[in-house]
Each structure stands twice: as structure tokens, then as C-alpha cells.
Design a protein around this motif. Structure first.
Motif, PDB file in Angstrom:
ATOM      1  N   THR A 157       0.832  -1.213   0.000  1.00 27.47           N
ATOM      2  CA  THR A 157       0.000   0.000   0.000  1.00 27.47           C
ATOM      3  C   THR A 157       0.861   1.255   0.000  1.00 27.47           C
ATOM      4  O   THR A 157       0.628   2.193  -0.776  1.00 27.47           O
ATOM      5  N   ALA A 158       1.866   1.283   0.878  1.00 25.83           N
ATOM      6  CA  ALA A 158       2.732   2.459   0.985  1.00 25.83           C
ATOM      7  C   ALA A 158       3.487   2.714  -0.309  1.00 25.83           C
ATOM      8  O   ALA A 158       3.563   3.856  -0.790  1.00 25.83           O
ATOM      9  N   MET A 159       4.048   1.658  -0.920  1.00 27.43           N
ATOM     10  CA  MET A 159       4.803   1.847  -2.156  1.00 27.43           C
ATOM     11  C   MET A 159       3.899   2.276  -3.309  1.00 27.43           C
ATOM     12  O   MET A 159       4.309   3.078  -4.160  1.00 27.43           O
ATOM     13  N   GLN A 160       2.685   1.784  -3.353  1.00 29.99           N
ATOM     14  CA  GLN A 160       1.745   2.234  -4.386  1.00 29.99           C
ATOM     15  C   GLN A 160       1.475   3.731  -4.250  1.00 29.99           C
ATOM     16  O   GLN A 160       1.464   4.466  -5.250  1.00 29.99           O
ATOM     17  N   HIS A 161       1.288   4.191  -3.012  1.00 30.17           N
ATOM     18  CA  HIS A 161       1.027   5.615  -2.783  1.00 30.17           C
ATOM     19  C   HIS A 161       2.267   6.468  -3.071  1.00 30.17           C
ATOM     20  O   HIS A 161       2.156   7.555  -3.649  1.00 30.17           O
ATOM     21  N   ILE A 162       3.431   5.978  -2.661  1.00 38.10           N
ATOM     22  CA  ILE A 162       4.678   6.720  -2.911  1.00 38.10           C
ATOM     23  C   ILE A 162       4.922   6.865  -4.407  1.00 38.10           C
ATOM     24  O   ILE A 162       5.260   7.946  -4.899  1.00 38.10           O
ATOM     25  N   ASN A 163       4.773   5.765  -5.130  1.00 41.17           N
ATOM     26  CA  ASN A 163       5.013   5.785  -6.580  1.00 41.17           C
ATOM     27  C   ASN A 163       4.046   6.720  -7.308  1.00 41.17           C
ATOM     28  O   ASN A 163       4.410   7.342  -8.315  1.00 41.17           O
ATOM     29  N   LYS A 164       2.834   6.816  -6.801  1.00 43.03           N
ATOM     30  CA  LYS A 164       1.855   7.713  -7.419  1.00 43.03           C
ATOM     31  C   LYS A 164       2.141   9.165  -7.054  1.00 43.03           C
ATOM     32  O   LYS A 164       2.063  10.062  -7.898  1.00 43.03           O
ATOM     33  N   SER A 165       2.507   9.399  -5.797  1.00 43.30           N
ATOM     34  CA  SER A 165       2.738  10.769  -5.323  1.00 43.30           C
ATOM     35  C   SER A 165       3.964  11.417  -5.956  1.00 43.30           C
ATOM     36  O   SER A 165       4.003  12.632  -6.139  1.00 43.30           O
ATOM     37  N   ILE A 166       4.968  10.592  -6.271  1.00 41.99           N
ATOM     38  CA  ILE A 166       6.217  11.160  -6.795  1.00 41.99           C
ATOM     39  C   ILE A 166       6.068  11.632  -8.239  1.00 41.99           C
ATOM     40  O   ILE A 166       6.941  12.346  -8.751  1.00 41.99           O
ATOM     41  N   GLU A 167       4.981  11.256  -8.883  1.00 40.52           N
ATOM     42  CA  GLU A 167       4.744  11.704 -10.258  1.00 40.52           C
ATOM     43  C   GLU A 167       4.157  13.116 -10.246  1.00 40.52           C
ATOM     44  O   GLU A 167       2.970  13.338 -10.450  1.00 40.52           O
ATOM     45  N   ASN A 168       5.012  14.089  -9.964  1.00 41.79           N
ATOM     46  CA  ASN A 168       4.582  15.491  -9.912  1.00 41.79           C
ATOM     47  C   ASN A 168       5.566  16.374 -10.664  1.00 41.79           C
ATOM     48  O   ASN A 168       6.660  15.929 -11.032  1.00 41.79           O
ATOM     49  N   GLY A 169       5.167  17.609 -10.884  1.00 39.28           N
ATOM     50  CA  GLY A 169       5.976  18.524 -11.690  1.00 39.28           C
ATOM     51  C   GLY A 169       7.333  18.825 -11.106  1.00 39.28           C
ATOM     52  O   GLY A 169       8.323  18.939 -11.839  1.00 39.28           O
ATOM     53  N   MET A 170       7.425  18.980  -9.796  1.00 40.66           N
ATOM     54  CA  MET A 170       8.702  19.309  -9.172  1.00 40.66           C
ATOM     55  C   MET A 170       9.708  18.184  -9.358  1.00 40.66           C
ATOM     56  O   MET A 170      10.869  18.423  -9.705  1.00 40.66           O
ATOM     57  N   PHE A 171       9.252  16.947  -9.127  1.00 38.57           N
ATOM     58  CA  PHE A 171      10.154  15.814  -9.332  1.00 38.57           C
ATOM     59  C   PHE A 171      10.555  15.717 -10.800  1.00 38.57           C
ATOM     60  O   PHE A 171      11.725  15.493 -11.110  1.00 38.57           O
ATOM     61  N   GLY A 172       9.596  15.885 -11.700  1.00 41.03           N
ATOM     62  CA  GLY A 172       9.896  15.809 -13.130  1.00 41.03           C
ATOM     63  C   GLY A 172      10.909  16.846 -13.558  1.00 41.03           C
ATOM     64  O   GLY A 172      11.804  16.568 -14.370  1.00 41.03           O
ATOM     65  N   LEU A 173      10.781  18.053 -12.996  1.00 39.58           N
ATOM     66  CA  LEU A 173      11.706  19.138 -13.335  1.00 39.58           C
ATOM     67  C   LEU A 173      13.136  18.789 -12.922  1.00 39.58           C
ATOM     68  O   LEU A 173      14.084  18.971 -13.695  1.00 39.58           O
ATOM     69  N   VAL A 174      13.302  18.272 -11.714  1.00 39.06           N
ATOM     70  CA  VAL A 174      14.634  17.918 -11.227  1.00 39.06           C
ATOM     71  C   VAL A 174      15.161  16.680 -11.954  1.00 39.06           C
ATOM     72  O   VAL A 174      16.336  16.620 -12.340  1.00 39.06           O
ATOM     73  N   PHE A 175      14.292  15.695 -12.157  1.00 36.07           N
ATOM     74  CA  PHE A 175      14.666  14.434 -12.800  1.00 36.07           C
ATOM     75  C   PHE A 175      15.205  14.669 -14.209  1.00 36.07           C
ATOM     76  O   PHE A 175      16.267  14.166 -14.580  1.00 36.07           O
TER      77      PHE A 175
END
Length: 200
Positions: free
Chosen positions: A75-93
Motif C-alpha cells: 500500500t505504501a509503495m503504491q502511494h509513494i510511486n503515485k505521489s512522486i509523479e509530480n511537476g517538481m520531481f519531473g523538473l529535477v529528474f
């Protein structure tokens, strides 16, 4: 030639044209040089953020989840993987790759070979980290998401083991690669600073 025409000596007109080209090229080079420093700093920060993110998973997130039950883990990893898909992470990535690659190119064009080589090494290390991400971590994230609601999964232990056995070591590899990239960029930044201070 008629007597009322005034000849313009070549020695008068040619240097002006040649000087104009030289001044334009010099201004362009100066502009590139000024852009290289901030770009290197940005690349170093972005690479450091990526290394820190992966490191945080290595030393806190994954060990903490490892101590939990199967349902909590999935459950936690499913939520983490979904939450990390955001603009700030994408910009840095993406920005870590783009800024590092462009900085290496600008350093090469400026003739700063050693600094360019270190930046190129950082780019290569990050490309490998991207390949690991695309080839291992993201497919595993997608498989975990496709498994559905953890309360409806028949064999949670098997789903968890399949995910963790590959995801965790792959993430450790990403940490090492990005840390190496960070060190290489730091070296490039130091060399660039020395060139700048010496006026070369």
C-alpha cells in the motif's frame, strides 16, 4: 576611374569588417562563459537532489517498510510511486540530465577540456541511472500498481518479494551513480572556477 570619384583604401575598410566579426564572436563567447557557471551550479544542485532522494529511500524509506507487514508495504509503495509523479520531481529528474549535458557541451566549446570531461562523465553516469530507472524501477512500479487494491491481492507476500528483490538493489545502484555524478560535477565546477578566476 573619374577624377571626381574618391577611392576608399582597402586598408581603411577591411579592418572594420574584420574587427566587427571578432567583436561579435568575443561577445558570444563571453555570453556562453557567463551562462556556464550558473548552469553548472544548477546541474550540481539537481544531481545532488536526485542522489539525496535515492539515498533517502536506501537508508530510511525501504528499511522502514521492510519492517512492516505485506499489506502496509504494498500500500505504501503504491502511494509513494503515485505521489512522486509530480511537476517538481519531473523538473529535477529531467533537469539534472539537461543541465549537465549542456554544461559539458559549453565547457567543451570554450576549450576547457578537463572541466568538460568531468561534466561529460557526470552526464554518462546519470544516463546509466536513467536507464536503470526506465529498465527496472519504473516497470516494477507499474507492475505493483497493476496488482490493484492490496486488500484484494491473493498473494501479497509474492507481490512484495517480486518488487523488493529487484527494486531495492536497483535503487542502491541509482544512488551510487548519482553520487558519482555529483562528485564529477563538483570537480568540474572547481575547475571552471579556477579558469574563471585566472581570466582564461
Amino acid at each position: 576611374m573619374r577624377s571626381d570619384q574618391t577611392a576608399v583604401p582597402l586598408s581603411y575598410s577591411a579592418p572594420s569588417a574584420i574587427g566587427g566579426v571578432g567583436m561579435g564572436s568575443s561577445a558570444h563567447a563571453v555570453g556562453q562563459s557567463k551562462a556556464t557557471g550558473p548552469l553548472l551550479v544548477g546541474a550540481t544542485i539537481a544531481m545532488g537532489l536526485m542522489a539525496g532522494l535515492f539515498f533517502a529511500f536506501d537508508v530510511s524509506v525501504m528499511p522502514g517498510l521492510a519492517a512492516s507487514d505485506d499489506k502496509t508495504y504494498v500500500t505504501a509503495m503504491q502511494h509513494i510511486n503515485k505521489s512522486i509523479e509530480n511537476g517538481m520531481f519531473g523538473l529535477v529528474f529531467v533537469g539534472a540530465f539537461a543541465a549537465t549535458g549542456v554544461a559539458a557541451w559549453l565547457l567543451h566549446k570554450a576549450g576547457r577540456r578537463q572541466a568538460a570531461l568531468w561534466a561529460a562523465l557526470a552526464t554518462a553516469l546519470y544516463v546509466v541511472a536513467l536507464m536503470v530507472t526506465m529498465g527496472v524501477n519504473i516497470p516494477l512500479n507499474n507492475q505493483l500498481a497493476a496488482a490493484g487494491d492490496p486488500s484484494q491481492i491473493q498473494d501479497l507476500a509474492s507481490v512484495r518479494a517480486h518488487f523488493a528483490d529487484s527494486w531495492v538493489p536497483a535503487n542502491m545502484l541509482r544512488t551510487a551513480l548519482c553520487t558519482g555524478g555529483l562528485l564529477a560535477l563538483t570537480r568540474s565546477l572547481v575547475l571552471h572556477g579556477r579558469f574563471t578566476r585566472s581570466g582564461r
